[in-house]
Scaffold this motif. Sequence first.
Motif, mmCIF file in Angstrom:
data_model
loop_
_atom_site.group_PDB
_atom_site.id
_atom_site.type_symbol
_atom_site.label_atom_id
_atom_site.label_comp_id
_atom_site.label_asym_id
_atom_site.label_seq_id
_atom_site.Cartn_x
_atom_site.Cartn_y
_atom_site.Cartn_z
ATOM 1 N N TRP A 34 0.835 -1.208 0.000
ATOM 2 C CA TRP A 34 0.000 0.000 0.000
ATOM 3 C C TRP A 34 0.866 1.253 0.000
ATOM 4 O O TRP A 34 0.575 2.217 -0.709
ATOM 5 C CB TRP A 34 -0.913 0.011 1.224
ATOM 6 N N PHE A 35 1.919 1.243 0.805
ATOM 7 C CA PHE A 35 2.795 2.410 0.915
ATOM 8 C C PHE A 35 3.440 2.741 -0.427
ATOM 9 O O PHE A 35 3.391 3.890 -0.890
ATOM 10 C CB PHE A 35 3.872 2.151 1.976
ATOM 11 N N TRP A 36 4.037 1.736 -1.072
ATOM 12 C CA TRP A 36 4.730 1.991 -2.328
ATOM 13 C C TRP A 36 3.758 2.269 -3.469
ATOM 14 O O TRP A 36 4.098 3.000 -4.408
ATOM 15 C CB TRP A 36 5.661 0.831 -2.666
ATOM 16 N N SER A 37 2.561 1.721 -3.401
ATOM 17 C CA SER A 37 1.545 2.058 -4.411
ATOM 18 C C SER A 37 1.197 3.541 -4.323
ATOM 19 O O SER A 37 1.084 4.232 -5.348
ATOM 20 C CB SER A 37 0.290 1.210 -4.208
ATOM 21 N N PHE A 38 1.041 4.030 -3.100
ATOM 22 C CA PHE A 38 0.732 5.448 -2.898
ATOM 23 C C PHE A 38 1.880 6.339 -3.373
ATOM 24 O O PHE A 38 1.674 7.302 -4.132
ATOM 25 C CB PHE A 38 0.445 5.711 -1.415
ATOM 26 N N ILE A 39 3.094 6.022 -2.934
ATOM 27 C CA ILE A 39 4.254 6.852 -3.272
ATOM 28 C C ILE A 39 4.472 6.891 -4.783
ATOM 29 O O ILE A 39 4.678 7.959 -5.383
ATOM 30 C CB ILE A 39 5.517 6.333 -2.560
ATOM 31 N N VAL A 77 -0.145 0.326 -13.173
ATOM 32 C CA VAL A 77 1.318 0.370 -13.215
ATOM 33 C C VAL A 77 1.929 0.543 -11.829
ATOM 34 O O VAL A 77 3.054 0.100 -11.583
ATOM 35 C CB VAL A 77 1.775 1.499 -14.164
ATOM 36 N N PHE A 78 1.179 1.147 -10.909
ATOM 37 C CA PHE A 78 1.711 1.364 -9.567
ATOM 38 C C PHE A 78 1.014 0.524 -8.498
ATOM 39 O O PHE A 78 1.567 0.328 -7.420
ATOM 40 C CB PHE A 78 1.605 2.843 -9.198
ATOM 41 N N LEU A 85 -1.468 -6.701 -17.768
ATOM 42 C CA LEU A 85 -2.019 -5.462 -18.317
ATOM 43 C C LEU A 85 -1.209 -4.233 -17.914
ATOM 44 O O LEU A 85 -1.404 -3.157 -18.477
ATOM 45 C CB LEU A 85 -3.466 -5.285 -17.842
ATOM 46 N N ALA A 86 -0.310 -4.394 -16.933
ATOM 47 C CA ALA A 86 0.470 -3.262 -16.428
ATOM 48 C C ALA A 86 1.891 -3.227 -16.968
ATOM 49 O O ALA A 86 2.644 -2.310 -16.649
ATOM 50 C CB ALA A 86 0.521 -3.317 -14.897
#
Length: 213
Positions: A34-39, A77-78, A85-86
Amino acid sequence: MPEQSLLARLPRWLSHWLGYRPDPPKPLPQYLVWFWSFISAFCGLSVLQALFNYSQYFIDRGVPGIIASYGASAVLVFGAIESPLAQPRALIFGHFLSALVGVCITKLFSLIPDEERFNSVRWLAASLSSAIAIVVMQITQTTHPPAGATALLPATSDAVWNLSWYFLPVTLLSSTMILAVALLVNNIQRRYPTFWIAPPKPKAALPQTNPPK
C-alpha cells in the motif's frame, strides 16, 4: 534469446532497475504494498502534471495538464504491478495505438462538411474508436484497459481534438514518463516489470518416474 537472459548480462546495478532478479522476490507485507503504491502513483502523476502544466513548450501548444486516462493507468502500473495489463508493452503500445485509432476515426467523421452535424455524431466516433482500439490491442497483445479511454478522447475532449496528430507524441511521452517513474520507484522494494515483451514461458514439468518396487 529470452529477455531474462539478456537482462542477466547487464550490470547488476542496471538490471535491477529494469526488473531483473536472479531469484523470485519474496512477497512484501501488505502495508508496504500500500505504501509503495501510494508513493509511486503520487510521484508518477505529479511528474506528468508538472511537465505539462509548467513547460512553456506544451502550454503554447495547448496540451492538457494531464491525459485523464493515465489516472487509470496509475492504478495498474503502480498498484497492480504484476498484472500482464500493467507491463511496459501494454502501457506504451496500448495507449499509442488507441490514440492513433481515436485520432484517425474522429478525423474521418470530421470530413462531414457541416460542423454542427459533425458535433452531433462525435459520440458515435467515440464509441467506434474505443471499440476498434480494443480489437487492435487484442490483435497486437497490448491490451491496457485505460487505453480504451485514450481512444475516446479525440472525439469527446475539445482540448485533445485541437491537438490533432500532436496527441500521438503527447501520449507516447506520457507513457514513457509513467514507465520511467515505475522503473525507479517500483523497484525499490518490489519488482517491475515482470516482463518487457512477452511473459516467460513456464518451465516444463519433469516427468514422473515410478519408484522401483
